[in-house]
Design an enzyme around this catalytic site. Structure first.
Site, PDB file in Angstrom:
ATOM      1  CG  ASN A 109     -54.393  93.469 -47.118  1.00 19.77           C
ATOM      2  OD1 ASN A 109     -54.122  94.421 -47.860  1.00 19.77           O
ATOM      3  ND2 ASN A 109     -54.169  93.482 -45.822  1.00 19.77           N
ATOM      4  CB  THR A 154     -22.000  65.514 -76.980  1.00 18.31           C
ATOM      5  OG1 THR A 154     -20.772  64.912 -77.396  1.00 18.31           O
ATOM      6  CG2 THR A 154     -23.151  64.552 -77.260  1.00 18.31           C
ATOM      7  CG  HIS A 155     -18.609  67.829 -74.920  1.00 19.30           C
ATOM      8  ND1 HIS A 155     -18.270  68.096 -73.615  1.00 19.30           N
ATOM      9  CD2 HIS A 155     -19.063  66.545 -74.920  1.00 19.30           C
ATOM     10  CE1 HIS A 155     -18.487  67.025 -72.869  1.00 19.30           C
ATOM     11  NE2 HIS A 155     -18.979  66.059 -73.641  1.00 19.30           N
ATOM     12  CB  SER A 276     -25.716  95.120 -91.248  1.00 19.25           C
ATOM     13  OG  SER A 276     -24.753  96.140 -91.066  1.00 19.25           O
ATOM     14  CE  LYS A 282     -23.652  90.040 -90.331  1.00 23.74           C
ATOM     15  NZ  LYS A 282     -23.201  90.879 -89.225  1.00 23.74           N
ATOM     16  CD  GLU A 289     -28.291  88.130 -82.923  1.00 27.43           C
ATOM     17  OE1 GLU A 289     -27.102  88.387 -82.706  1.00 27.43           O
ATOM     18  OE2 GLU A 289     -28.955  88.704 -83.814  1.00 27.43           O
ATOM     19  CE1 TYR A 316     -50.588  93.470 -50.118  1.00 30.58           C
ATOM     20  CE2 TYR A 316     -50.310  95.347 -48.648  1.00 30.58           C
ATOM     21  CZ  TYR A 316     -50.315  94.811 -49.924  1.00 30.58           C
ATOM     22  OH  TYR A 316     -50.043  95.619 -51.003  1.00 30.58           O
TER      23      TYR A 316
END
Ligand code: ARG
Length: 456
Positions: A109, A154-155, A276, A282, A289, A316
Site C-alpha cells: 500500500n 468573437t462568437h 480521402s 481532399k 481532429e 487502501y
C-alpha cells in the site's frame, strides 16, 4: 505463490486472478519499484533491522534486477501478481532468504503509492518539455507573422482586426498555465508515503525524513491512513491532462476552420495532412481532429478516476488499483499528440492575402466610435452614432469608407479625417497597451514569452 498465501488453503479462481492482477499495466513502475526498494533496504539497515551484510546482499540483488529491466531481460512469471511481487520474487531467486527481509515494515500500500509518485515526478518534466516545445513553435510562428493582419473573432463573427502574431501568442499563454499547473502539482507529488505501512505506520525505527531525501522527495506524509489512500495527485494529473487536452482541442478546432476552403487562411503541409480514399481532392486535417477528439478521451479518464475515488472508505481499497492505467494513458496520449501538433503548426502555410481580404471596414466600427470619443463625444453616444453609420452604409449599399462625408456629418461631429479610421493598420496600432495587438505590444509580448518559456 502469492505474497499472501499463508492463511489460504485454496487457490484463487483463474478469472479472479486475472481481474486482480495489475502487472499488465504496473510493470511500467519497474524502475521506480526497484529504486524505492533500495531506499527502503537502506532505511531498514539504518533502523537496525538488516545487518550490513544483508543490506549489501539485498542492494546488489536489486541492482541486478534493475539491470535486467534496463536490458529487457527480466522474465515475468505467470504467478507475478503485480510489479512489487515480481521484483520480490526475483530477488529471492537471486539472493535467497535475505530477500524475505526486504518487505519488513512495508506494505504494497505504501509501496505502490511511492512508486506511482516517483513515476509521476519523472513524467511531469517530460510532459512539460513537450509543452515547451509547442510553445516555442508558436512563438516562432508569431515572429514569422510580422505585421500580417487577420480578422479577430468573437462568437465566430468578425469582430476587430488583430495581428496574426497576436493570435499565435494567445496560445502560448494558455500553455503557460498548463505548465504552471503541473509545476504546482509537483509540490504535492513530492510527499513521501513510504513508511506508512499498510495503514497504521512502521513499528521499526525508520528515519522517514532521510528516506525522503534519498528518494528525492521534499517532505514525508503526516498521516499513514491518508498517505496510503491519497490519490489526489493522480486526479490532479488527470485534470492537468484534460485541461491541456481541452486547450489543444480549442487550438485544433481553429486550425480546422482556418484550413477549410471557406476561410482559406492556412494550408496544411503534406506531412501533416491526410487524403480521402474516395475523394481525390481532399486534404484532411486529421491531426487536428484527433487532437480535438482525444480531449474527450482525456476528460473521460479524469471523470473515471474521480468516480472511482468517490465513496472509498478509509485507507487502501483495491479500487485504488484503477488509478494507474488512466494516468499512463493520459501521459501517453499527450506525449503522442504534442510533438505532432508542434510539427503540423510549424509547417502550416499562412495565406496573408486571404486573411487581409476577410477584414472589412465594418470591423473598424469600434474605431469609428473611438474617433468620436477623441472628439469629446461620450462613448455611449459615439457607439450609437457609429452604429447608425453602419446601418446607413448598409442601406445605401456602400462600404463605410465609400460613404460620403455629408452622410457622416448628418450623424455626428465627423470631419474629413474620419476615413483614416478604416485602415486596419491604424486600428491595431492604437491598441498599444500591454496585452494589446499593436505591433509594439506584440513585440514586447514575444520577448516576454521567450523569457517565460526559458524559465519554465
Ligand atoms: N497492485 C496494487 C495497486 O496497484 C498494489 C497494492 C496492493 N495492495 C493490497 N493490499 N492488495 O494498487
Amino acid at each position: 505463490m502469492t505474497l499472501w498465501s499463508g492463511r489460504f488453503s485454496g487457490k484463487l479462481d483463474e478469472a479472479a486472478w486475472q481481474l486482480n492482477a495489475s502487472l499488465p499495466f504496473d510493470r511500467r513502475l519497474a524502475a521506480q519499484d526497484v529504486r524505492g526498494s533500495m531506499a527502503w533496504a537502506g532505511a531498514l539497515f539504518e533502523a537496525g533491522v538488516l545487518t550490513e551484510a544483508e543490506h549489501e546482499t539485498i542492494v546488489n540483488g536489486l541492482r541486478q534486477i534493475a539491470a535486467e529491466f534496463e536490458q529487457n531481460a527480466f522474465v515475468f512469471h505467470e504467478s507475478d501478481e503485480d510489479i512489487h511481487t515480481a521484483v520480490e520474487r526475483r530477488l529471492g531467486e537471486l539472493i535467497g532468504a535475505a530477500a524475505g527481509k526486504l518487505h519488513t515494515g512495508r506494505s504494497r500500500n505504501d509501496q505502490v503509492a511511492t512508486d506511482f509518485r516517483l513515476w509521476m515526478r519523472q513524467a511531469i518534466p517530460e510532459l512539460d518539455a513537450a509543452i515547451r516545445n509547442l510553445q516555442s513553435v508558436l512563438v516562432e510562428r508569431a515572429e514569422q507573422a510580422g505585421g500580417t493582419l487577420m480578422p479577430g473573432y468573437t462568437h465566430l463573427q468578425r469582430a476587430q482586426p488583430i495581428l496574426l502574431a497576436h493570435w499565435w501568442l494567445s496560445h502560448v499563454w494558455v500553455l503557460h498555465r498548463d505548465h504552471a499547473r503541473l509545476a504546482d502539482l509537483t509540490k504535492r507529488v513530492s510527499i513521501l508515503p513510504l513508511g506508512s505501512g499498510a495503514l497504521a505506520g512502521v513499528p521499526f525505527a525508520v528515519d522517514r525524513e532521510a528516506l525522503a531525501e534519498a528518494l528525492g522527495f521534499a517532505e514525508v506524509s503526516q498521516n499513514s491512513l491518508d498517505a496510503v489512500s491519497d490519490r489526489d495527485f493522480a486526479a490532479e494529473f488527470l485534470f492537468c491532462a484534460a485541461m491541456l487536452g481541452i486547450h489543444l482541442s480549442r487550438l485544433a478546432e481553429q486550425i480546422v476552420l482556418f484550413t477549410s476552403a471557406e476561410f482559406g487562411f492556412m494550408e496544411l503541409s503534406d506531412a501533416f495532412a491526410t487524403g480521402s480514399s474516395l475523394m481525390p481532392q481532399k486534404k484532411n486535417p486529421d491531426v487536428f481532429e484527433l487532437t480535438r477528439g482525444k480531449a474527450g478521451t482525456l476528460i473521460g479518464l479524469l471523470t473515471g478516476l474521480l468516480a472511482a475515488l468517490k465513496g472509498l472508505p478509509s485507507a487502501y481499497d483495491k479500487d485504488l488499483q484503477e488509478d494507474k492505467a488512466p494516468v499512463f494513458q493520459a501521459a501517453d496520449t499527450l506525449l503522442a499528440v504534442l510533438p505532432v501538433l508542434a510539427g503540423a503548426l510549424r509547417t502550416l502555410t499562412v495565406k496573408p492575402q486571404r486573411m487581409r481580404a476577410a477584414i472589412d471596414s465594418t470591423m473598424m466600427a469600434t474605431d469609428l466610435a473611438d474617433y468620436l470619443v477623441r472628439k469629446g463625444v461620450p462613448f455611449r453616444e459615439a457607439h450609437a452614432m457609429a452604429g447608425k453609420a453602419v446601418r446607413a452604409a448598409e442601406e445605401k449599399g456602400v462600404r463605410l469608407e465609400a460613404m460620403p462625408l455629408e452622410a457622416y456629418q448628418a450623424l455626428g461631429p465627423f470631419e474629413a479625417d474620419v476615413y483614416q479610421v478604416f485602415d486596419p493598420i491604424q486600428s491595431v496600432l492604437k491598441r498599444n497597451a500591454t496585452g494589446g495587438t499593436s505591433p509594439q505590444s506584440v513585440q514586447n509580448q514575444i520577448a516576454k514569452a521567450r523569457k517565460v518559456i526559458s524559465h519554465q
